[in-house]
Structure formats: structure tokens, C-alpha cells
Design an enzyme around this catalytic site. Structure first.
Site, PDB file in Angstrom:
ATOM      1  N   GLY A  11     -38.104 -31.073  34.307  1.00 48.54           N
ATOM      2  CA  GLY A  11     -38.045 -31.713  35.612  1.00 48.54           C
ATOM      3  C   GLY A  11     -38.014 -33.218  35.534  1.00 48.54           C
ATOM      4  O   GLY A  11     -38.945 -33.875  35.986  1.00 48.54           O
ATOM      5  N   THR A  12     -36.989 -33.783  34.981  1.00 43.84           N
ATOM      6  CA  THR A  12     -36.861 -35.237  34.869  1.00 43.84           C
ATOM      7  C   THR A  12     -35.450 -35.558  34.380  1.00 43.84           C
ATOM      8  O   THR A  12     -34.659 -34.659  34.106  1.00 43.84           O
ATOM      9  CB  THR A  12     -37.917 -35.798  33.889  1.00 43.84           C
ATOM     10  OG1 THR A  12     -37.926 -37.217  33.983  1.00 43.84           O
ATOM     11  CG2 THR A  12     -37.604 -35.405  32.461  1.00 43.84           C
ATOM     12  N   THR A  13     -35.156 -36.844  34.257  1.00 42.90           N
ATOM     13  CA  THR A  13     -33.912 -37.272  33.611  1.00 42.90           C
ATOM     14  C   THR A  13     -34.207 -38.481  32.735  1.00 42.90           C
ATOM     15  O   THR A  13     -34.770 -39.471  33.208  1.00 42.90           O
ATOM     16  CB  THR A  13     -32.839 -37.651  34.646  1.00 42.90           C
ATOM     17  OG1 THR A  13     -32.590 -36.539  35.503  1.00 42.90           O
ATOM     18  CG2 THR A  13     -31.537 -38.034  33.948  1.00 42.90           C
ATOM     19  N   ASP A  28     -36.300 -41.748  34.913  1.00 46.11           N
ATOM     20  CA  ASP A  28     -36.733 -41.815  36.304  1.00 46.11           C
ATOM     21  C   ASP A  28     -38.254 -41.878  36.379  1.00 46.11           C
ATOM     22  O   ASP A  28     -38.938 -41.835  35.356  1.00 46.11           O
ATOM     23  CB  ASP A  28     -36.209 -40.614  37.084  1.00 46.11           C
ATOM     24  CG  ASP A  28     -36.986 -39.352  36.766  1.00 46.11           C
ATOM     25  OD1 ASP A  28     -36.943 -38.900  35.607  1.00 46.11           O
ATOM     26  OD2 ASP A  28     -37.649 -38.800  37.665  1.00 46.11           O
ATOM     27  N   LYS A  44     -42.271 -43.122  32.028  1.00 42.47           N
ATOM     28  CA  LYS A  44     -41.744 -42.164  31.062  1.00 42.47           C
ATOM     29  C   LYS A  44     -41.116 -42.840  29.842  1.00 42.47           C
ATOM     30  O   LYS A  44     -40.485 -42.170  29.026  1.00 42.47           O
ATOM     31  CB  LYS A  44     -40.720 -41.245  31.729  1.00 42.47           C
ATOM     32  CG  LYS A  44     -41.307 -40.435  32.880  1.00 42.47           C
ATOM     33  CD  LYS A  44     -40.267 -39.558  33.537  1.00 42.47           C
ATOM     34  CE  LYS A  44     -40.848 -38.834  34.736  1.00 42.47           C
ATOM     35  NZ  LYS A  44     -39.835 -38.000  35.425  1.00 42.47           N
TER      36      LYS A  44
END
Length: 209
Positions: A11-13, A28, A44
Site C-alpha cells: 500500500g504505497t508507491t 509518497d 518513507k
């Protein structure tokens, strides 16, 4: 009895780009728990030194544990008077750690990038697979981000140009992936250290800070 399937959290990029004078990392700022937005301002991108950074995607606890292992390894070698730990050595150590734990895996996807004798960028998954990359995207928004990278990447990119591309790649994912959001931290890592900027979407426009 059927063996339960492991479903990695994505669940991220995050994005990494190798430039001719450095490496760019971008990610993100949204942390999600299923469909719930747990935190809107998560960092992150973390730094092992001024010249080596990692992006984080997956289980927060696993990522924190592995990050401190790498950071402690690097600084232990430094204060012990050993030769500087290279980016490849850190990536290899992490790959071995992940591979040894693959039956009870750390749920992570990590990019390691920076500048030692030259710019280097590595992609590692939770089984310990390690690949050296020129450009890469990970996480739930990676298909969208990868489209931008494929279209824009050139081997003669400067780190400043790569920063703009990385930011646009993650912003594109924010527009189309519900697990990616808030804004983007973009980091340029060169032989002199790292420089960050933050980019946010505001009413259809892009604001950088």
C-alpha cells in the site's frame, strides 16, 4: 491442510532513478491499514549515511528493524576502522537476511540507493531477491509510476532532472491509486550528500517545497 498464501503489503508507491551524477529516491506519505488511512504524513525515505538512503514499503515494524540493522552495521564498521561499507555490501547483507527468513518473512519491499564510488540503486523484495536497477517503482501504485519512468528515463539524466521525473511518477500514482497519497518526498543523493524536497497536489496544480 492447505498452506496459507503470503500476501505482501504493497500500500504505497516508491521510486528510484539512477542518474549520471547521483541517485534519486521518492516516496509518497500515506500509511494505510487495509482501506483505512492510518497516517497522512509518514516518512518513507530513511538515511543510513548522508550518501546512502532506503525507501520503505510494507510492515512498519519489519522495516524499522531492518533499517536499524543496516545503520548499525554501517556505523560499526566505520568506528571499527574497517574500510567503508559499500552500497552493494549493504544490499547483499539485507538480501541474505531476507532470504534466511523467507519461511517467516519480513513483509517489506526496499530500495537502497546512494553514492559510494559511483551512483548505485538496488531493489529487494521480501524473499531476498536483489536486482541492480537503472529505474524502478514498487508498491501498489507502481504500475502507474512505472509508465512515467519508462517514458521519461534516459541514461544521461542529471540528478536534478531525475528528481522532477520521480516526483511526477509518484504524483501520477497518487491520482490513480487509493493506497498512495498526501504528497511526495523526493531525495537527491550525490557524492556530497543528500538534498530533499516535498511536492504536493493542490487543486490540480503541483506545489513544491
Amino acid at each position: 491442510m492447505e498452506t496459507p498464501k503470503i500476501k505482501p503489503w504493497k500500500g504505497t508507491t516508491t521510486v528510484g532513478i539512477l542518474a549520471k551524477d547521483g541517485v534519486v529516491l521518492a516516496a509518497d506519505r500515506r500509511a494505510s491499514e487495509g482501506f483505512f488511512v492510518a497516517n497522512k504524513m509518514v516518512r518513507k525515505i530513511l538515511y543510513i549515511t548522508d550518501n546512502i538512503g532506503i525507501t520503505t514499503a510494507g510492515s512498519v515494524a519489519d522495516l524499522q528493524f531492518l533499517y536499524y540493522i543496516l545503520k548499525n552495521l554501517y556505523h560499526y564498521n566505520y568506528i571499527s576502522g574497517n574500510r567503508p561499507t559499500t552500497i552493494k555490501a549493504l544490499a547483499t547483507y539485507l538480501a541474505n537476511t531476507l532470504s534466511q527468513a523467507k519461511y517467516f518473512p519480513y513483509l517489506v519491499q526496499i530500495l537502497i540507493g546512494g553514492y559510494d564510488t559511483q551512483p548505485r540503486l538496488y531493489n529487494l523484495d521480501y524473499f531476498g531477491d536483489m536486482t541492480e536497477e537503472k529505474y524502478v517503482a514498487t508498491g501498489s501504485g507502481s504500475p502507474v509510476a512505472m509508465g512515467v519512468l519508462e517514458d521519461e528515463y534516459r541514461e544521461d539524466l542529471t540528478a536534478d532532472q531525475a528528481m522532477d521525473i520521480a516526483a511526477r511518477a509518484v504524483l501520477s500514482a497518487i491520482k490513480r491509486d487509493s493506497y498512495t497519497g498526501t504528497g511526495v518526498i523526493v531525495s537527491k543523493i550525490t557524492k556530497t550528500g543528500h538534498v530533499e524536497k516535498e511536492v504536493y497536489l493542490r487543486k490540480g496544480a503541483v506545489n513544491a517545497s
